[in-house]
Scaffold this motif. Structure first.
Motif, PDB file in Angstrom:
ATOM      1  N   UNK A  11       0.972  -1.856   0.474  1.00 47.64           N
ATOM      2  CA  UNK A  11      -0.038  -0.244  -0.399  1.00 47.64           C
ATOM      3  C   UNK A  11       0.850   1.308   0.609  1.00 47.64           C
ATOM      4  N   UNK A  12       1.884   0.937   1.058  1.00 46.53           N
ATOM      5  CA  UNK A  12       3.109   2.460   0.672  1.00 46.53           C
ATOM      6  C   UNK A  12       3.920   2.403  -0.382  1.00 46.53           C
ATOM      7  N   UNK A  13       3.387   1.377  -1.399  1.00 48.13           N
ATOM      8  CA  UNK A  13       4.440   0.791  -2.592  1.00 48.13           C
ATOM      9  C   UNK A  13       4.154   1.954  -3.653  1.00 48.13           C
ATOM     10  N   UNK A  14       1.377   1.828  -3.483  1.00 44.90           N
ATOM     11  CA  UNK A  14       0.866   2.351  -4.078  1.00 44.90           C
ATOM     12  C   UNK A  14       0.715   3.519  -4.038  1.00 44.90           C
ATOM     13  N   UNK A  15       1.246   4.626  -2.868  1.00 48.18           N
ATOM     14  CA  UNK A  15       0.865   5.868  -2.644  1.00 48.18           C
ATOM     15  C   UNK A  15       2.220   6.514  -2.741  1.00 48.18           C
ATOM     16  N   UNK A  16       3.149   6.086  -2.411  1.00 46.45           N
ATOM     17  CA  UNK A  16       4.605   6.536  -3.358  1.00 46.45           C
ATOM     18  C   UNK A  16       4.293   6.974  -4.978  1.00 46.45           C
TER      19      UNK A  16
END
Length: 605
Positions: free
Chosen positions: A537-542
């Motif tokens: 999820x953090x990767x998608x937000x970045x």
């Protein structure tokens, strides 16, 4: 054949949108000649054209700004004609009430023979207009329309027609201007003004109905893409289509100037309306069998009873083809050719996409990097496919071996229900293993929904994907496009029923309800600041923070060399012309041009 039948009724309804404003306004304005004897016919035509141009020029403002006047105008009009009809009945021939008995109709047809049958082409004009009541279904319930028609519209019309008949029974020579001549002298000008306003209101209803029909045809790939503007923020369904509006205006003005005769326009009007009614009856019989699951005998009885009456009127109207009836036939033929060719081209394009999609086996064999450089950001690949990887993706990476860190295949589909709620708008699934960073988003619209995403679409999409990642506990154990494969068992293009979905209710809600505030990006996306989010999820937000790119296929259809001359002309000339001059998909879907990438492709049909 079913498609042709549906297109015939649709095109006749569009043709009705051309004829109704012309005959309504022209017949209303022509009454002025009774008071101004020296007024030339050309001035009546000019006044009518000015009113028509003004009517169509105001369409872009929307009907909601003046709609509050429609009900008072129509009510005043109905009360006027019913009062005048009652006055004429008691003054000229009270026995005209006997005409309500169908015995006199049978006697009339028996005594007149062929002439009486031909006269039905004119009699049908007394029931025209009711076919446009379907335009009100977007704003009122069916019950309210039934009540209004049965207790107000129908009685007023019956009184008006009987009063006119009573007047004509004593004034045979006034057949051409019987309506205005039957009006008492003292109230002529007030009734004339109300009649003109009523003609404008009636024309407005048909124009709005035409916009609605074209919009639904676009959603079902039966009409070239056009710009659709929602004119009201409060009343859903009030739309404006600039291209169709100006096309209707030009055709209405040309028809008014070219014929300038309400009798000839009436012949065209009658044939168009009766054809729409007959096609509607045929399709309703199919609905009774397929949708309502009624017995075939009931549907056949319905078709025979109503269809025979409508065929009788159609047969009488066909005799008027040389006298103006050719107009709706010509208009509907032109519209049918355009719509059929567009539907054929779009169908062949979809078949090409299905046959040339990239297999998941090949994708998995490429590895997590897909055999190319993965750059920061999110790539939205628009496709017509609900399963598999589209050919446009393979064509893109063949020419440019680099792609975004997160890939989302976006499929916009119209389903066979009028509206789809916001909570059920997006369906998210994973494409390939978890480490590939590939997802699919199916954006579902009803055929009455406006396919225009607002500026917050990117945030909604990313939020839905993050929500899916956070709630999809089985995602790590799915090595392939499992969810997409399961979509094959759900006829998403032809039927929409959440209760038949392959997911349980709770999981389906997880798929379509974004619950994570995308503004978390602005406050930091590290583990320490957002400990509840997974690494993916953090990767998608970045990736969202790095930017979003839209990748659209720009396809060009070509006929095979072995194709017939007719097919080459259809695809290489007509369909190519329509594709070049219609609205581009990026305009229809409000894709920002600064983030748009188009991939050119040629497909042969």
């Amino acid at each position: 054949m079913l498609l042709i039948l549906v297109l015939l009724g649709t095109c006749m309804a569009i043709g009705d949108g051309v004829i109704t404003p012309s005959i309504s306004v022209l017949s209303a304005v022509s009454g002025i000649k009774l008071k101004v004897m020296d007024l030339h016919e050309n001035y009546v035509v000019i006044i009518s054209c000015v009113i028509l141009v003004g009517l169509f020029s105001l369409q872009h403002y929307g009907t909601n700004r003046v709609a509050f006047l429609f009900a008072p105008i129509v009510t005043a009009w109905l009360l006027c004609i019913s009062s005048i009809g009652t006055y004429n009945i008691f003054r000229w021939n009270p026995h005209v009430f006997c005409a309500l008995s169908p015995i006199y109709m049978l006697k009339f047809l028996k005594s007149t023979g062929i002439e009486g049958w031909v006269s039905l082409g004119g009699v049908v004009l007394s029931i025209t207009g009711v076919e446009t009541m379907f335009a009100d279904l977007g704003h009122f319930s069916a019950l309210s329309i039934k009540v209004a028609f049965a207790f107000l519209v129908y009685p007023c019309l019956i009184l008006a027609y009987m009063g006119e008949a009573a007047f004509l029974s004593k004034h045979h020579e006034d057949i051409q201007r019987s309506f205005y001549k039957a009006i008492p002298e003292a109230v002529f000008w007030p009734v004339f003004i109300v009649a003109t306003f009523a003609a404008v209101v009636g024309s407005q209803a048909v124009i709005s109905a035409t916009f609605s029909i074209v919009s639904q045809c676009c959603a079902l790939n039966c009409f070239p893409r056009v710009k659709i503007v929602h004119t009201s923020s409060k009343i859903y369904g009030q739309i404006y289509i600039p291209e169709v509006n100006w096309m209707l205006m030009c055709l209405c003005v040309a028809l008014t100037i070219g014929l300038s005769d309400t009798n000839m326009i009436g012949h065209a009007y009658g044939l168009a309306v009766t054809t729409v009614m007959f096609v509607t009856t045929c399709l309703m019989a199919l609905v009774m069998i397929i949708v309502w699951k009624k017995k075939i005998i009931s549907a056949v009885a319905f078709l025979l009873f109503f269809g025979s009456i409508e065929l009788l009127y159609i047969s009488a109207s066909i005799c008027k083809i040389p006298e103006g009836g050719w107009i709706p036939l010509m208009l509907s033929l032109i519209f049918m050719v355009v719509m059929y060719i567009w539907n054929y081209g779009m169908m062949k394009k979809h078949e090409f996409d299905v046959e040339n999609k990239v297999s998941m086996t090949r994708i998995v064999a490429l590895g997590p990097s897909l055999g190319m450089a993965r750059v920061p950001g999110i790539g939205l690949v628009y496709t017509n496919l609900v399963t598999g990887v589209p050919a446009v993706f393979g064509h893109f990476v063949t020419n440019l071996p680099a792609f975004h860190q997160v890939l989302v295949f976006v499929c916009v589909k119209s389903v066979q229900v009028p509206y789809v709620g916001d909570k059920e708008r997006l369906l998210i699934s994973r494409v390939g293993p978890k480490e590939y960073g590939m997802f699919r988003c199916i954006v579902r619209y009803g055929y009455k929904d406006l396919q225009q995403e607002n500026h917050d679409f990117e945030n909604r999409l990313v939020s839905s994907i993050v929500h899916f990642v956070e709630t999809d506990e089985e995602s790590a154990s799915r090595p392939a496009d499992v969810l997409s494969l399961e979509f094959q068992n759900l006829d998403i293009e032809g039927f929409y029923a959440p209760e038949n979905s392959f997911l349980d209710t709770n999981h389906r809600e997880n798929m379509v309800q974004p619950s994570y505030d995308i503004q978390v990006i602005k406050s930091g996306i590290s583990h320490s600041e957002n400990p509840l989010l997974k690494d993916e999820s953090l990767q998608i937000l970045r990736a969202k923070e790095s930017g979003i790119a839209y990748i659209l296929g720009h396809s060009h259809a070509k006929a095979n060399k072995s194709s017939t001359i007719l097919k080459k002309f259809t695809i290489d000339v007509v369909y190519a012309f329509l594709s070049k001059n219609c609205r581009e998909p990026d305009v229809v879907m409000n894709v920002p041009h600064t983030s748009l990438l188009e991939v050119g492709m040629i497909y042969y049909v």
